[in-house]
Write an enzyme that holds these catalytic residues in place. Structure first.
Site, PDB file in Angstrom:
ATOM      1  N   GLY A  12       0.714  -1.255   0.153  1.00 29.87           N
ATOM      2  CA  GLY A  12       0.171  -0.092   0.001  1.00 29.87           C
ATOM      3  C   GLY A  12       0.818   1.242   0.111  1.00 29.87           C
ATOM      4  O   GLY A  12       0.597   2.277   1.007  1.00 29.87           O
ATOM      5  N   TYR A  51     -11.645  -3.206  14.046  1.00 30.11           N
ATOM      6  CA  TYR A  51     -10.226  -2.697  13.510  1.00 30.11           C
ATOM      7  C   TYR A  51      -9.436  -3.025  14.773  1.00 30.11           C
ATOM      8  O   TYR A  51      -8.101  -3.438  14.703  1.00 30.11           O
ATOM      9  CB  TYR A  51     -10.461  -1.061  13.213  1.00 30.11           C
ATOM     10  CG  TYR A  51      -9.211  -0.408  12.783  1.00 30.11           C
ATOM     11  CD1 TYR A  51      -8.692  -0.697  11.676  1.00 30.11           C
ATOM     12  CD2 TYR A  51      -8.846   0.563  13.746  1.00 30.11           C
ATOM     13  CE1 TYR A  51      -7.469  -0.001  11.091  1.00 30.11           C
ATOM     14  CE2 TYR A  51      -7.525   1.109  13.153  1.00 30.11           C
ATOM     15  CZ  TYR A  51      -6.945   0.947  12.072  1.00 30.11           C
ATOM     16  OH  TYR A  51      -5.747   1.681  11.596  1.00 30.11           O
ATOM     17  N   ALA A 104      -9.611  -5.099  16.754  1.00 29.18           N
ATOM     18  CA  ALA A 104      -9.115  -6.675  17.178  1.00 29.18           C
ATOM     19  C   ALA A 104      -8.217  -6.943  16.002  1.00 29.18           C
ATOM     20  O   ALA A 104      -7.352  -7.830  16.337  1.00 29.18           O
ATOM     21  CB  ALA A 104     -10.578  -7.349  16.711  1.00 29.18           C
ATOM     22  N   ARG A 141      -0.172   5.929  -1.424  1.00 31.54           N
ATOM     23  CA  ARG A 141      -0.843   7.028  -0.874  1.00 31.54           C
ATOM     24  C   ARG A 141      -0.621   7.027   0.623  1.00 31.54           C
ATOM     25  O   ARG A 141      -0.132   5.883   1.141  1.00 31.54           O
ATOM     26  CB  ARG A 141      -2.267   7.407  -1.237  1.00 31.54           C
ATOM     27  CG  ARG A 141      -3.343   6.191  -0.727  1.00 31.54           C
ATOM     28  CD  ARG A 141      -4.288   6.583  -1.419  1.00 31.54           C
ATOM     29  NE  ARG A 141      -5.241   5.231  -1.349  1.00 31.54           N
ATOM     30  CZ  ARG A 141      -6.239   5.213  -0.501  1.00 31.54           C
ATOM     31  NH1 ARG A 141      -6.653   6.124   0.418  1.00 31.54           N
ATOM     32  NH2 ARG A 141      -6.914   3.969  -0.339  1.00 31.54           N
TER      33      ARG A 141
HETATM   34  P1  NAP Z   1      -5.078   5.267   3.518  1.00 29.74           P
HETATM   35  O1  NAP Z   1      -4.641   6.544   3.457  1.00 29.74           O
HETATM   36  O2  NAP Z   1      -6.474   4.868   3.522  1.00 29.74           O
HETATM   37  O3  NAP Z   1      -4.235   4.078   2.482  1.00 29.74           O
HETATM   38  C1  NAP Z   1      -4.371   2.895   2.765  1.00 29.74           C
HETATM   39  C2  NAP Z   1      -3.438   2.129   1.783  1.00 29.74           C
HETATM   40  O4  NAP Z   1      -3.639   0.811   2.062  1.00 29.74           O
HETATM   41  C3  NAP Z   1      -3.604   2.327   0.383  1.00 29.74           C
HETATM   42  O5  NAP Z   1      -2.193   2.559  -0.245  1.00 29.74           O
HETATM   43  C4  NAP Z   1      -4.357   1.339   0.094  1.00 29.74           C
HETATM   44  O6  NAP Z   1      -4.263   1.089  -1.370  1.00 29.74           O
HETATM   45  C5  NAP Z   1      -3.753   0.192   0.689  1.00 29.74           C
HETATM   46  N1  NAP Z   1      -4.900  -1.050   0.869  1.00 29.74           N
HETATM   47  C6  NAP Z   1      -6.101  -0.844   1.318  1.00 29.74           C
HETATM   48  N2  NAP Z   1      -6.863  -2.064   1.244  1.00 29.74           N
HETATM   49  C7  NAP Z   1      -5.951  -3.061   0.476  1.00 29.74           C
HETATM   50  C8  NAP Z   1      -5.884  -4.168   0.060  1.00 29.74           C
HETATM   51  N3  NAP Z   1      -6.741  -4.884   0.143  1.00 29.74           N
HETATM   52  N4  NAP Z   1      -4.637  -4.739  -0.684  1.00 29.74           N
HETATM   53  C9  NAP Z   1      -3.589  -3.712  -0.527  1.00 29.74           C
HETATM   54  N5  NAP Z   1      -3.704  -2.574  -0.219  1.00 29.74           N
HETATM   55  C10 NAP Z   1      -4.772  -2.144   0.352  1.00 29.74           C
HETATM   56  O7  NAP Z   1      -4.425   4.703   5.159  1.00 29.74           O
HETATM   57  P2  NAP Z   1      -3.218   5.181   5.965  1.00 29.74           P
HETATM   58  O8  NAP Z   1      -3.853   6.313   6.826  1.00 29.74           O
HETATM   59  O9  NAP Z   1      -1.968   5.567   5.033  1.00 29.74           O
HETATM   60  O10 NAP Z   1      -2.767   3.950   6.786  1.00 29.74           O
HETATM   61  C11 NAP Z   1      -1.685   3.120   6.698  1.00 29.74           C
HETATM   62  C12 NAP Z   1      -1.704   2.212   7.638  1.00 29.74           C
HETATM   63  O11 NAP Z   1      -1.524   2.814   8.993  1.00 29.74           O
HETATM   64  C13 NAP Z   1      -2.986   1.302   7.698  1.00 29.74           C
HETATM   65  O12 NAP Z   1      -2.504   0.030   8.356  1.00 29.74           O
HETATM   66  C14 NAP Z   1      -3.791   2.007   8.972  1.00 29.74           C
HETATM   67  O13 NAP Z   1      -4.536   0.945   9.523  1.00 29.74           O
HETATM   68  C15 NAP Z   1      -2.559   2.527   9.559  1.00 29.74           C
HETATM   69  N6  NAP Z   1      -2.999   3.674  10.703  1.00 29.74           N
HETATM   70  C16 NAP Z   1      -3.421   4.625  10.272  1.00 29.74           C
HETATM   71  C17 NAP Z   1      -3.656   5.695  11.011  1.00 29.74           C
HETATM   72  C18 NAP Z   1      -4.256   7.067  10.450  1.00 29.74           C
HETATM   73  O14 NAP Z   1      -4.611   7.847  11.428  1.00 29.74           O
HETATM   74  N7  NAP Z   1      -4.280   7.226   9.079  1.00 29.74           N
HETATM   75  C19 NAP Z   1      -3.718   5.493  12.282  1.00 29.74           C
HETATM   76  C20 NAP Z   1      -3.212   4.293  12.659  1.00 29.74           C
HETATM   77  C21 NAP Z   1      -2.993   3.221  12.139  1.00 29.74           C
HETATM   78  P3  NAP Z   1      -4.964   1.936  -2.665  1.00 29.74           P
HETATM   79  O15 NAP Z   1      -4.456   3.192  -2.600  1.00 29.74           O
HETATM   80  O16 NAP Z   1      -4.657   1.170  -3.697  1.00 29.74           O
HETATM   81  O17 NAP Z   1      -6.289   2.032  -2.360  1.00 29.74           O
END
Ligand code: NAP
Length: 245
Positions: free
Chosen positions: A10, A153, A155, A13
């Site tokens: 991922g 989430y 869990a 972005r």
């Molecule tokens: P995001 O902006 O929603 O981006 C999610 C990323 O995961 C994207 O690159 C997306 O790919 C990819 N993705 C989603 N479903 C997928 C799948 N089935 N197979 C492969 N790739 C997939 O999320 P983010 O905020 O950058 O989060 C990144 C990580 O940090 C996640 O694990 C999230 O749970 C964790 N996190 C985020 C936050 C926060 O506040 N943002 C807080 C705690 C933890 P596409 O671009 O192709 O859709």
């Protein structure tokens, strides 16, 4: 010292993109996956190449076992070895449990937890053979301090933290470290809706009075990958001192 190779799930972005760029700046050649937006992924590849790095991007849905296998086959065709895996890809479907569909619950567990587990399984044999490697899983503050509506989430991310500790035990004898980063609230697409409606309330619970930027999380990943040579089985909180009500 040969150039190290990192794989990031991922990376087109959000936090994943920041991790890809930080690793490239640190001298890694990087392979990363995207699901939907090929143009965005290719633009990240261009950014990596502009800073002198080598990059591969390929589509991979980590909720699909075959897609994971194909992705790692492509990575192995291009790069000789994998030194670092960052399990970043993740999704949320928040809502009170009574209102959530079975599909939404399963998608969250499948993508965040089982997807990460299966990606680890792809890299572990090679890392064991080379007797060197590093795995970093993206958890969340929700694993330890969940908010209302975050049961699936929390869990899934709690499972990611348990996976991190279990794999650290299993892989330490082969010189492979396994750690996790647990971000708080990061300004990405994932939190856009929350921040639109609850910005003041969330900010009031932060000791550091700003939301994290993706780069803040990438720096923690870089620390665990490059500097934390005596750290394994740990979860590094990067949450600005977030207090839950
Ligand atoms: P995001 O902006 O929603 O981006 C999610 C990323 O995961 C994207 O690159 C997306 O790919 C990819 N993705 C989603 N479903 C997928 C799948 N089935 N197979 C492969 N790739 C997939 O999320 P983010 O905020 O950058 O989060 C990144 C990580 O940090 C996640 O694990 C999230 O749970 C964790 N996190 C985020 C936050 C926060 O506040 N943002 C807080 C705690 C933890 P596409 O671009 O192709 O859709």
């Amino acid at each position: 010292m040969p150039t190290k190779t990192a794989v990031v799930t991922g990376g087109s972005r959000g936090i994943g993109k920041a991790i890809v760029l930080a690793l490239a700046e640190a001298g890694y050649q990087v392979a990363f996956s995207y699901v939907r937006d090929k143009a965005a992924a290719l633009a990240v590849c261009d950014d990596v190449e502009r800073i002198g790095g080598e990059c591969l991007t390929s589509q991979c849905d980590i909720s699909d076992t075959d897609s994971i296998k194909v992705f790692f086959e492509r990575v192995e065709e291009r790069f000789e070895r994998i030194d670092l895996l960052v399990n970043n890809a993740g999704i949320t479907h928040d809502g009170l449990l009574a209102t959530l569909s079975t599909e939404a619950i399963c998608a969250v567990i499948q993508t965040n937890l089982i997807g990460s587990l299966l990606c680890c399984q792809q890299v572990v044999p090679g890392m064991m053979r080379q007797r060197q490697g590093c795995i970093i899983n993206l958890s969340s503050v929700a694993a330890q301090k969940p908010g209302k509506g975050q049961s699936s989430y929390a869990a899934a991310k709690g499972g990611v933290e348990a996976l991190t500790r279990a794999l650290a035990v299993e892989l330490a004898p082969r010189n492979i470290r396994v750690n996790a980063v647990a971000p708080g609230i990061v300004s990405t697409d994932m939190t856009a809706a929350l921040l639109e409606t609850h910005e003041q309330e969330v900010q009031s619970r932060l000791l550091i009075k700003r939301f994290a930027m993706p780069r803040d999380i990438a720096e923690a990943v870089l620390y665990l990958a490059e500097r934390a040579t005596y750290v394994t089985g740990e979860v590094l909180s990067v949450n600005g001192g977030l207090k839950m009500p």
